[in-house]
Scaffold this motif. Structure first.
Motif, PDB file in Angstrom:
ATOM      1  N   GLN A  34       0.832  -1.204   0.000  1.00 55.32           N
ATOM      2  CA  GLN A  34       0.000   0.000   0.000  1.00 55.32           C
ATOM      3  C   GLN A  34       0.867   1.255   0.000  1.00 55.32           C
ATOM      4  N   SER A  35       1.972   1.230   0.747  1.00 56.95           N
ATOM      5  CA  SER A  35       2.871   2.386   0.795  1.00 56.95           C
ATOM      6  C   SER A  35       3.490   2.665  -0.567  1.00 56.95           C
ATOM      7  N   VAL A  36       3.874   1.595  -1.270  1.00 57.27           N
ATOM      8  CA  VAL A  36       4.447   1.760  -2.614  1.00 57.27           C
ATOM      9  C   VAL A  36       3.419   2.357  -3.569  1.00 57.27           C
ATOM     10  N   LEU A  37       2.192   1.821  -3.527  1.00 56.36           N
ATOM     11  CA  LEU A  37       1.124   2.323  -4.393  1.00 56.36           C
ATOM     12  C   LEU A  37       0.792   3.777  -4.060  1.00 56.36           C
ATOM     13  N   HIS A  38       0.776   4.096  -2.766  1.00 51.03           N
ATOM     14  CA  HIS A  38       0.459   5.455  -2.329  1.00 51.03           C
ATOM     15  C   HIS A  38       1.519   6.438  -2.812  1.00 51.03           C
ATOM     16  N   ALA A  39       2.787   6.063  -2.669  1.00 45.06           N
ATOM     17  CA  ALA A  39       3.882   6.934  -3.116  1.00 45.06           C
ATOM     18  C   ALA A  39       3.828   7.159  -4.625  1.00 45.06           C
ATOM     19  N   ALA A  40       3.537   6.092  -5.380  1.00 47.30           N
ATOM     20  CA  ALA A  40       3.441   6.219  -6.841  1.00 47.30           C
ATOM     21  C   ALA A  40       2.273   7.111  -7.235  1.00 47.30           C
ATOM     22  N   LEU A  41       1.151   6.973  -6.532  1.00 47.77           N
ATOM     23  CA  LEU A  41      -0.017   7.805  -6.826  1.00 47.77           C
ATOM     24  C   LEU A  41       0.258   9.265  -6.526  1.00 47.77           C
ATOM     25  N   LYS A  42       0.945   9.544  -5.431  1.00 49.17           N
ATOM     26  CA  LYS A  42       1.288  10.931  -5.092  1.00 49.17           C
ATOM     27  C   LYS A  42       2.145  11.562  -6.181  1.00 49.17           C
ATOM     28  N   ALA A  43       3.143  10.807  -6.656  1.00 50.11           N
ATOM     29  CA  ALA A  43       4.020  11.326  -7.711  1.00 50.11           C
ATOM     30  C   ALA A  43       3.236  11.594  -8.985  1.00 50.11           C
ATOM     31  N   ASP A  44       2.342  10.672  -9.362  1.00 49.80           N
ATOM     32  CA  ASP A  44       1.527  10.850 -10.563  1.00 49.80           C
ATOM     33  C   ASP A  44       0.590  12.047 -10.421  1.00 49.80           C
ATOM     34  N   LEU A  45       0.027  12.201  -9.233  1.00 51.35           N
ATOM     35  CA  LEU A  45      -0.920  13.288  -8.977  1.00 51.35           C
ATOM     36  C   LEU A  45      -0.251  14.648  -9.133  1.00 51.35           C
ATOM     37  N   LEU A  46       0.908  14.808  -8.545  1.00 56.70           N
ATOM     38  CA  LEU A  46       1.623  16.084  -8.643  1.00 56.70           C
ATOM     39  C   LEU A  46       2.069  16.352 -10.075  1.00 56.70           C
ATOM     40  N   GLN A  47       2.482  15.301 -10.766  1.00 55.39           N
ATOM     41  CA  GLN A  47       2.916  15.462 -12.151  1.00 55.39           C
ATOM     42  C   GLN A  47       1.765  15.956 -13.024  1.00 55.39           C
ATOM     43  N   ARG A  48       0.573  15.391 -12.830  1.00 57.52           N
ATOM     44  CA  ARG A  48      -0.587  15.811 -13.617  1.00 57.52           C
ATOM     45  C   ARG A  48      -1.007  17.234 -13.274  1.00 57.52           C
ATOM     46  N   ILE A  49      -0.919  17.617 -12.015  1.00 54.85           N
ATOM     47  CA  ILE A  49      -1.268  18.980 -11.608  1.00 54.85           C
ATOM     48  C   ILE A  49      -0.328  19.981 -12.266  1.00 54.85           C
ATOM     49  N   LEU A  50       0.961  19.642 -12.300  1.00 54.36           N
ATOM     50  CA  LEU A  50       1.941  20.545 -12.917  1.00 54.36           C
ATOM     51  C   LEU A  50       1.708  20.705 -14.412  1.00 54.36           C
ATOM     52  N   ALA A  51       1.088  19.711 -15.026  1.00 59.65           N
ATOM     53  CA  ALA A  51       0.823  19.776 -16.470  1.00 59.65           C
ATOM     54  C   ALA A  51      -0.418  20.609 -16.793  1.00 59.65           C
ATOM     55  N   GLN A  52      -1.201  20.975 -15.764  1.00 56.17           N
ATOM     56  CA  GLN A  52      -2.414  21.757 -15.985  1.00 56.17           C
ATOM     57  C   GLN A  52      -2.119  23.250 -15.869  1.00 56.17           C
ATOM     58  N   SER A  53      -3.129  24.048 -16.123  1.00 60.69           N
ATOM     59  CA  SER A  53      -2.977  25.505 -16.058  1.00 60.69           C
ATOM     60  C   SER A  53      -3.042  25.988 -14.617  1.00 60.69           C
ATOM     61  N   PRO A  54      -2.547  27.203 -14.337  1.00 62.78           N
ATOM     62  CA  PRO A  54      -2.666  27.773 -12.988  1.00 62.78           C
ATOM     63  C   PRO A  54      -4.119  27.882 -12.538  1.00 62.78           C
ATOM     64  N   THR A  55      -5.022  28.182 -13.466  1.00 63.01           N
ATOM     65  CA  THR A  55      -6.448  28.276 -13.122  1.00 63.01           C
ATOM     66  C   THR A  55      -6.985  26.929 -12.659  1.00 63.01           C
ATOM     67  N   PHE A  56      -6.586  25.871 -13.359  1.00 61.26           N
ATOM     68  CA  PHE A  56      -7.004  24.525 -12.954  1.00 61.26           C
ATOM     69  C   PHE A  56      -6.508  24.219 -11.552  1.00 61.26           C
ATOM     70  N   PHE A  57      -5.259  24.595 -11.267  1.00 63.94           N
ATOM     71  CA  PHE A  57      -4.676  24.326  -9.953  1.00 63.94           C
ATOM     72  C   PHE A  57      -5.455  25.043  -8.858  1.00 63.94           C
ATOM     73  N   GLU A  58      -5.793  26.305  -9.092  1.00 63.99           N
ATOM     74  CA  GLU A  58      -6.545  27.057  -8.097  1.00 63.99           C
ATOM     75  C   GLU A  58      -7.919  26.427  -7.873  1.00 63.99           C
ATOM     76  N   ARG A  59      -8.531  25.946  -8.954  1.00 62.54           N
ATOM     77  CA  ARG A  59      -9.837  25.294  -8.819  1.00 62.54           C
ATOM     78  C   ARG A  59      -9.708  23.983  -8.053  1.00 62.54           C
ATOM     79  N   ALA A  60      -8.600  23.285  -8.264  1.00 62.76           N
ATOM     80  CA  ALA A  60      -8.367  22.034  -7.543  1.00 62.76           C
ATOM     81  C   ALA A  60      -8.226  22.285  -6.044  1.00 62.76           C
ATOM     82  N   ILE A  61      -7.595  23.401  -5.693  1.00 66.75           N
ATOM     83  CA  ILE A  61      -7.454  23.754  -4.284  1.00 66.75           C
ATOM     84  C   ILE A  61      -8.826  24.016  -3.673  1.00 66.75           C
TER      85      ILE A  61
END
Length: 306
Positions: A143-170
């Motif tokens: 579970q820890s391995v899967l969680h760490a991989a998901l966190k990395a993927d999540l941040l990577q996808r957020i960085l690929a979006q626009s600043p407006t998308f990021f603010e909406r996600a917050i």
């Protein structure tokens, strides 16, 4: 010292069980005293938070020895060394492990049956890759391995979006955490770039008794947020007569930035990329459940005859 793995605990568990009927909590204290474990080590909990590590490892040592016929369970929650177990101890073994248990046909039968019933790559039997880990520890590690991989993927996808998308996600995250009431009126934009360090404001509760000001910085991992940026955000709070603020970034905060907010009259929370990903996963923002694994245990109350 570190807590021994469950195989290393088999011999001391059997020795104490040979002294008479006992329970896991009782034998855990005896073994902890014998090993000189600190109170912190005795209280150490599995990542799942459901059981002490020492108790869990003793349970599995007892369980596997029970499958080999070395341990008997005469009543609920209690166990004792069997005649076969006492016979093994009489030979003064230096240790007892899975290989020792393979000498007992009952254990081999149990082991082969457990291998036949699983198609998973995760180790579920005592001779699998992680032979020193109990099944719960193997699940937690996976579970820890899967969680760490998901966190990395999540941040990577957020960085690929626009600043407006990021603010909406917050905003989505804060609403999921219980702030702002309905999603429609949860956040109100306050200007655009150059708005004095404020990206948005959200009601702390449905009645709007207080407000939380938000600053969101979508930075690459190697670009940290320093004290000057946090200081500018705090200045914006003061200018708006606000007492609470949340500064969120996909990267990290410098030590001076983190130290700066500790000594403020305003309440300012810094959320870095690691914590942001944890919160999004915890509150189901940007993620969804792909698979649920149920781990069931015996219902001891079911077997109590009135």
């Amino acid at each position: 010292m570190t807590i021994p793995d469950y195989q290393s605990l088999m011999l001391p568990v059997l020795r104490f069980a040979a002294q008479g009927e006992t329970k896991v909590p009782d034998i855990a204290e005896l073994i902890a005293d014998e090993l000189g474990l600190t109170q912190t080590e005795r209280d150490e909990i599995l990542p799942s938070g459901r059981q002490r590590i020492l108790h869990n490892r003793i349970h599995w040592a007892k369980f596997y020895m029970g499958k080999a016929g070395l341990i008997d369970s005469p009543s609920r929650g209690r166990f004792v060394a069997s005649a076969e177990g006492r016979k093994l101890l009489a030979g003064n073994p230096q240790s007892i492990d899975v290989e020792t248990l393979r000498a007992y046909p009952a254990f081999v039968q149990f082991y082969e049956a457990s291998r036949a019933e699983t198609s998973s790559d995760l180790p579920v039997s005592p001779s699998a890759q992680e032979a020193s880990a109990t099944p719960e520890e193997q699940i937690d590690a996976a579970q820890s391995v899967l969680h760490a991989a998901l966190k990395a993927d999540l941040l990577q996808r957020i960085l690929a979006q626009s600043p407006t998308f990021f603010e909406r996600a917050i905003v989505d995250l804060l609403v999921a955490m219980g702030y702002g009431g309905s999603h429609e009126d949860a956040a109100r934009r306050i200007g655009k770039s150059g708005d004095g360090g404020i990206d948005g404001v959200i009601d702390e509760d449905r009645l709007g008794l207080d407000r939380i000001y938000v600053q969101a910085k979508r930075y690459a991992v190697h670009v940290g947020v320093g004290r000057p940026e946090v200081q500018a955000f705090v200045g914006s709070l003061v200018g708006n007569g606000a007492s609470k603020g949340v500064f969120v970034t996909t990267s990290s905060f410098s030590a001076p930035a983190a130290d700066f907010v500790r000594h403020l009259p305003q309440r300012v929370i810094l959320i870095d990329g690691d914590r942001l990903a944890d919160l999004m996963i915890e509150h189901g923002v940007g993620v969804r459940v792909a698979r649920t694994v149920e781990v069931k245990r015996l219902d001891e109350d079911f077997f109590v005859e009135e």
